[in-house]
Design an enzyme around this catalytic site. Structure first.
Site, short mmCIF file in Angstrom:
data_model
loop_
_atom_site.label_atom_id
_atom_site.label_comp_id
_atom_site.label_asym_id
_atom_site.label_seq_id
_atom_site.Cartn_x
_atom_site.Cartn_y
_atom_site.Cartn_z
N HIS A 260 -19.16 -9.52 -15.76
CA HIS A 260 -19.71 -10.63 -14.97
C HIS A 260 -21.08 -10.24 -14.45
O HIS A 260 -21.30 -9.08 -14.11
CB HIS A 260 -18.77 -10.98 -13.80
CG HIS A 260 -18.98 -12.35 -13.29
ND1 HIS A 260 -19.97 -12.65 -12.39
CD2 HIS A 260 -18.38 -13.52 -13.60
CE1 HIS A 260 -19.94 -13.96 -12.15
NE2 HIS A 260 -18.99 -14.50 -12.88
N ASP A 311 -11.99 -16.01 -16.94
CA ASP A 311 -11.59 -16.54 -18.24
C ASP A 311 -10.51 -15.75 -18.93
O ASP A 311 -9.94 -16.21 -19.92
CB ASP A 311 -12.82 -16.62 -19.15
CG ASP A 311 -13.64 -17.84 -18.82
OD1 ASP A 311 -13.16 -18.95 -19.07
OD2 ASP A 311 -14.74 -17.69 -18.27
N1 CMC Z 1 -17.60 -7.01 -23.74
C1 CMC Z 1 -18.21 -5.90 -24.15
N2 CMC Z 1 -19.31 -5.41 -23.55
C2 CMC Z 1 -19.78 -6.10 -22.50
C3 CMC Z 1 -19.18 -7.26 -22.02
C4 CMC Z 1 -18.04 -7.71 -22.69
N3 CMC Z 1 -17.41 -8.80 -22.29
N4 CMC Z 1 -19.86 -7.71 -20.95
C5 CMC Z 1 -20.87 -6.87 -20.75
N5 CMC Z 1 -20.83 -5.89 -21.68
C6 CMC Z 1 -21.71 -4.77 -21.82
C7 CMC Z 1 -22.98 -5.17 -22.55
O1 CMC Z 1 -22.86 -5.03 -23.94
C8 CMC Z 1 -23.97 -4.23 -21.95
O2 CMC Z 1 -23.77 -2.95 -22.53
P1 CMC Z 1 -25.00 -2.04 -22.93
O3 CMC Z 1 -25.72 -1.78 -21.64
O4 CMC Z 1 -24.36 -0.85 -23.54
O5 CMC Z 1 -25.81 -2.85 -23.88
C9 CMC Z 1 -23.53 -4.12 -20.49
O6 CMC Z 1 -22.14 -4.39 -20.50
C10 CMC Z 1 -24.24 -5.10 -19.58
O7 CMC Z 1 -24.13 -6.40 -20.14
P2 CMC Z 1 -25.11 -7.59 -19.84
O8 CMC Z 1 -25.04 -8.56 -20.98
O9 CMC Z 1 -26.46 -7.10 -19.46
O10 CMC Z 1 -24.49 -8.20 -18.57
P3 CMC Z 1 -24.67 -9.68 -18.09
O11 CMC Z 1 -24.77 -9.63 -16.64
O12 CMC Z 1 -25.73 -10.43 -18.80
O13 CMC Z 1 -23.27 -10.24 -18.61
C11 CMC Z 1 -21.70 -11.83 -19.17
C12 CMC Z 1 -22.50 -11.20 -18.03
C13 CMC Z 1 -20.61 -12.69 -18.51
C14 CMC Z 1 -22.63 -12.71 -20.00
C15 CMC Z 1 -21.06 -10.73 -20.05
O14 CMC Z 1 -20.26 -9.88 -19.27
C16 CMC Z 1 -20.28 -11.32 -21.21
O15 CMC Z 1 -20.87 -11.64 -22.23
N6 CMC Z 1 -18.92 -11.46 -21.05
C17 CMC Z 1 -18.13 -12.09 -22.06
C18 CMC Z 1 -18.19 -13.61 -21.91
C19 CMC Z 1 -17.36 -14.08 -20.76
O16 CMC Z 1 -16.27 -13.62 -20.53
N7 CMC Z 1 -17.91 -15.07 -20.04
C20 CMC Z 1 -17.26 -15.67 -18.90
C21 CMC Z 1 -17.97 -15.29 -17.64
S1 CMC Z 1 -17.04 -15.70 -16.18
C22 CMC Z 1 -17.10 -17.43 -16.16
C23 CMC Z 1 -18.35 -17.89 -15.59
O17 CMC Z 1 -18.59 -17.67 -14.38
O18 CMC Z 1 -19.13 -18.55 -16.33
#
Ligand code: CMC
Length: 375
Positions: A260, A311
């Site tokens: 998140h 989720d």
């Molecule tokens: N699975 C695998 N790796 C992950 C995931 C995941 N679900 N989430 C984050 N990471 C890793 C990412 O690859 C990165 O690793 P590295 O630094 O080695 O490249 C690190 O964690 C940081 O990720 P980020 O993309 O910079 O983090 P963010 O703040 O942009 O991500 C997110 C937030 C929700 C987009 C992401 O965690 C994600 O894609 N999760 C899966 C989709 C999901 O479950 N979405 C629902 C969110 S909750 C409902 C809502 O409020 O909308």
């Protein structure tokens, strides 16, 4: 701030002041108008929470009864909207149909019956009618009879009735109520921000909610729980969870339902939904998804240190309730609309056009070449 200071994805940027929702990402706390989500989920109803979001206070018994009566009246789908939905391609995604339906609703309701298009009346109309729209989408493709507005049912029971064409049990209605409460708001998430950007131009409430629905559709936001169910289908049995999840992580794939932008610990909504996934599963004698999800959680936490978000368990609860997977995100919208509309009304009250800047990194010294001279 210098224009060169780019915060990709606006991460950690504080864009505005709000009194609606507070997230403590370090402690895993979520408050609506000052009330802890855990207390609201265990003691209140979706209608109470919607009132709280719109009016900044919990309703008295009389105020709640008035709101429920009003929203029950507003459930009715205009014939013109039913015909508009019927005219859309039958294979269209429910989320696309919902977006088009909300946009069309703004045009199809005569001004004199539209309850204050950009006011709390409009917020109530949209929140009340969304389950009916979802019910219409579902029933038209399954050939069932049209949705009767059923003013006697709570919003949660009516949502299940509209989707499934049968009255839910008390436990199922309460599970849905909790899910609606947990999804009702979440500060400046992408769809709420989109709604506020639209409202900040002084556009109308229906346009703002149409923007929000389009933004919620993406799998990084509202679409993640559907993908969680696909993952469970791929894994099949708990003994395969380790292998499948590790292989995905090795390919740098994201595991939906984890991570998140704001929470650095477990999302409190996931904690509550985990319990409901177990409770509804136990009642049906089917803990398959629950067992798989527990195993996936263990592997993802061990391998990546990531915590579940809202989720991860919501899809398993909806599946047990009998809701088709492609209605999960529209269902999310039917709850979040309470928060979206509260934010839009807050935006109107404290209006400032939202207009950030981009750091230009393209060319600056090109010379125009007439078309005949280009290769
Ligand atoms: N699975 C695998 N790796 C992950 C995931 C995941 N679900 N989430 C984050 N990471 C890793 C990412 O690859 C990165 O690793 P590295 O630094 O080695 O490249 C690190 O964690 C940081 O990720 P980020 O993309 O910079 O983090 P963010 O703040 O942009 O991500 C997110 C937030 C929700 C987009 C992401 O965690 C994600 O894609 N999760 C899966 C989709 C999901 O479950 N979405 C629902 C969110 S909750 C409902 C809502 O409020 O909308």
């Amino acid at each position: 701030m210098e224009p060169s200071d780019v915060q990709r994805g606006l991460e950690d940027v504080v864009a505005l002041e709000s009194r609606i929702c507070f997230i403590d990402g370090q402690q895993g706390r979520l408050l609506y108008r000052g009330y802890d989500i855990r207390e609201l989920a265990s003691r209140s109803t979706f209608e109470e929470v919607a009132y709280l979001l719109w009016y900044s206070r919990l309703p008295s018994a009389g105020q709640l009864a008035d709101l429920k009566r009003r929203m029950a009246e507003l459930r009715v789908l205009p014939d013109a909207l039913a015909r508009t939905i019927d005219s859309l391609p039958s294979a269209a995604l429910p989320m696309d149909v919902l977006r088009t339906a909300v946009s069309a609703l703004a045009l199809l309701e005569p001004e004199e019956t539209k309850p204050g298009a950009s006011s709390i009346g409009g917020a109530q109309r949209l929140t009340a009618v969304l389950p009916t729209i979802l019910g219409w989408i579902q029933r038209r493709r399954s050939g069932a009879r049209p949705v009767a507005a059923r003013p006697d049912l709570s919003q949660a029971a009516y949502t299940l009735y509209a989707l499934l064409d049968r009255e839910p049990s008390e436990l199922d209605a309460r599970a849905m109520d909790v899910a609606l409460i947990l999804h009702a708001d979440h500060e400046l998430n992408a769809s709420t921000f989109a709604a506020r950007v639209t409202a900040s131009t002084l556009s109308d409430l229906y346009s703002a909610i149409t923007s929000a629905i389009g933004t919620l559709k993406g799998p990084l936001h509202g679409g993640a729980n559907e993908r969680v169910m696909e993952l469970l289908a791929e894994i099949g049995t708990p003994d395969r969870a380790e292998e499948v999840v590790k292989a995905k992580l090795a390919r740098h794939e994201r595991i939906m339902g984890f991570g998140h932008r704001v929470y650095k610990v477990e999302d409190p909504r996931a904690t509550i939904l985990r319990e409901w996934s177990r409770k509804v599963g136990e009642e049906r004698g089917n803990l398959n998804d629950y067992a798989l999800l527990r195993k996936v959680e263990e592997v993802v936490h061990r391998e990546k240190g990531l915590y579940p978000n809202v989720d991860l368990y919501s899809g398993s609860v909806y599946s047990l309730l009998g809701i088709p997977h492609d209605l999960f995100t529209p269902l999310f919208a039917s709850s979040r609309v309470a928060g979206w509309t509260a934010h839009v009304l807050e935006e109107y009250d404290d209006l400032r056009l939202i207009r950030p800047m981009a750091k230009y990194v393209g060319a600056t010294d090109l010379t125009y070449v007439p078309i005949g001279g280009r290769t």
